[in-house]
Design a protein around this motif. Sequence first.
Motif, PDB file in Angstrom:
ATOM      1  N   LEU A   9       0.834  -1.198   0.000  1.00 44.89           N
ATOM      2  CA  LEU A   9       0.000   0.000   0.000  1.00 44.89           C
ATOM      3  C   LEU A   9       0.870   1.250   0.000  1.00 44.89           C
ATOM      4  CD1 LEU A   9      -2.664  -1.095   2.643  1.00 44.89           C
ATOM      5  CD2 LEU A   9      -2.995  -0.908   0.173  1.00 44.89           C
ATOM      6  N   PRO A  10       0.402   2.330  -0.607  1.00 40.29           N
ATOM      7  CA  PRO A  10       1.181   3.573  -0.576  1.00 40.29           C
ATOM      8  C   PRO A  10       1.242   4.147   0.828  1.00 40.29           C
ATOM      9  CG  PRO A  10      -0.995   3.956  -1.524  1.00 40.29           C
ATOM     10  CD  PRO A  10      -0.860   2.467  -1.367  1.00 40.29           C
ATOM     11  N   PHE A  11       2.284   4.889   1.087  1.00 39.13           N
ATOM     12  CA  PHE A  11       2.488   5.585   2.356  1.00 39.13           C
ATOM     13  C   PHE A  11       1.703   6.889   2.239  1.00 39.13           C
ATOM     14  CE2 PHE A  11       6.199   6.566   5.513  1.00 39.13           C
ATOM     15  CZ  PHE A  11       5.281   6.956   6.459  1.00 39.13           C
ATOM     16  N   GLN A  12       0.525   6.944   2.877  1.00 34.69           N
ATOM     17  CA  GLN A  12      -0.393   8.065   2.659  1.00 34.69           C
ATOM     18  C   GLN A  12       0.187   9.408   3.090  1.00 34.69           C
ATOM     19  OE1 GLN A  12      -3.111   8.215   0.942  1.00 34.69           O
ATOM     20  NE2 GLN A  12      -3.152   6.023   0.502  1.00 34.69           N
ATOM     21  N   ALA A  13       1.017   9.421   4.124  1.00 36.35           N
ATOM     22  CA  ALA A  13       1.626  10.693   4.538  1.00 36.35           C
ATOM     23  C   ALA A  13       2.439  11.290   3.392  1.00 36.35           C
ATOM     24  CB  ALA A  13       2.509  10.477   5.765  1.00 36.35           C
ATOM     25  N   MET A  14       3.127  10.430   2.659  1.00 36.19           N
ATOM     26  CA  MET A  14       3.920  10.918   1.528  1.00 36.19           C
ATOM     27  C   MET A  14       3.021  11.284   0.346  1.00 36.19           C
ATOM     28  SD  MET A  14       6.755  10.898   2.958  1.00 36.19           S
ATOM     29  CE  MET A  14       7.704  11.499   1.565  1.00 36.19           C
ATOM     30  N   GLU A  15       1.923  10.580   0.187  1.00 40.21           N
ATOM     31  CA  GLU A  15       0.963  10.923  -0.865  1.00 40.21           C
ATOM     32  C   GLU A  15       0.376  12.314  -0.614  1.00 40.21           C
ATOM     33  OE1 GLU A  15      -0.248   8.530  -3.565  1.00 40.21           O
ATOM     34  OE2 GLU A  15       1.781   7.921  -3.030  1.00 40.21           O
ATOM     35  N   VAL A  16       0.037  12.578   0.656  1.00 46.10           N
ATOM     36  CA  VAL A  16      -0.486  13.897   1.009  1.00 46.10           C
ATOM     37  C   VAL A  16       0.585  14.964   0.786  1.00 46.10           C
ATOM     38  CG1 VAL A  16      -1.398  15.339   2.874  1.00 46.10           C
ATOM     39  CG2 VAL A  16      -2.143  12.964   2.673  1.00 46.10           C
ATOM     40  N   LEU A  17       1.831  14.646   1.154  1.00 48.43           N
ATOM     41  CA  LEU A  17       2.928  15.592   0.941  1.00 48.43           C
ATOM     42  C   LEU A  17       3.062  15.933  -0.541  1.00 48.43           C
ATOM     43  CD1 LEU A  17       5.428  17.179   1.906  1.00 48.43           C
ATOM     44  CD2 LEU A  17       6.751  15.066   1.658  1.00 48.43           C
TER      45      LEU A  17
END
Length: 380
Positions: A9-17
């Motif tokens: 799964l993608p690392f959502q914190a980095m996706e938001v960044l």
Amino acid sequence: MGSKRSEVLPFQAMEVLNAANRLEQAGEHVLHMEVGQPGAPVPDSVLKVAHEYLSSGRLGYTEAQGIPLLKKSIARYYKQTFGLEVPESRIFATTGSSAGFNLAFLAGFDRGDRIAITSPGYPAYRNIIEVLGLECVEIEVGPETRWSLTPEILEEVHKEKPLKGVLVASPANPTGTMMSPEALKALVEACEALDLWFISDEIYHGLAYDMQEETALRFTDKAIIVNSFSKYYCMTGWRIGWMVLPEVLVRPIERIAQSLYISPPELAQVTAAAAFDAVEDYEKIKAGYAANRKVLLDHLPQLGFDVLPVDGAFYVYAGVSKLTNDSMDFCQRMLAETHIAATPGVDFDLTRGHQFMRFSFAGKEADIKLAVERLESWLK
């Protein structure tokens, strides 16, 4: 076509960044509360050491285990902070704590072994474990255990199907909660009784507010300790961390590290050693986090957020059930409409994460106050 192990799964914190950065590139003023990255720079006294060393000549490979200067400094840290004598031979410098986790999992476990972590928890644990062909066992924790793993819960899970290891963080990400020394001791002893590797993530040590952090080294010399200069020492981009290892794992981890990483960056090692001498500067930065923490704890509950205890680290893990039933959508709308970037709880808890979100308060106090103003205007 990529490998099956790459289908994490993608690392959502980095996706938001990434999304927040695109807004900034379009000229918007974004308030970054999504990633666990200190907003303060490395203190001048530490940077001076880096500049002087950089100008002195060639940078090269070092010992895979780290330069003696850094290992001596880390040993001194344990003596001064905890009163513990840690042999330098058991200290291992790493390319950030991420490399430490890779090395711990590779040296301590075989394909298919089961490693328990808590949920909510840091998503990279799950992803690294799965990429390496291990089985991640996520154990739900909640307010009844103060969001911590207990020996009783661990024993029950182990009885259902044997585990090989346990990974625990205190202070924890995303919750910011901490285990008392007594609770940590009991969990360490339970792991030893069950013959499980105990991996202690201590990267938020130094960032405690109402409690005093404790190292698992107090209770055992068989634990795998992972720490980092990224959080308290503000050195995220330097990619430097360390481990304290049981004697039996020192040589295996050295052999693996020689091939995977060769050595941690030499400049980062020298600079990290100097960071231990800048405690006064770092305590001032921590005081800023404490002020930010107070701002959020004073205002978020008034805006409908249910806030967990924030014992340490620089996160508020907040329940959003009064505001939404989908924290992913909530965070996306909040970013688009208020330009506040925060991380949805599904990053940390695949089952209950839609009810939570994480705010990082590692930035400037003015930004935290502005974020509260924007939230008040948006939600009221």
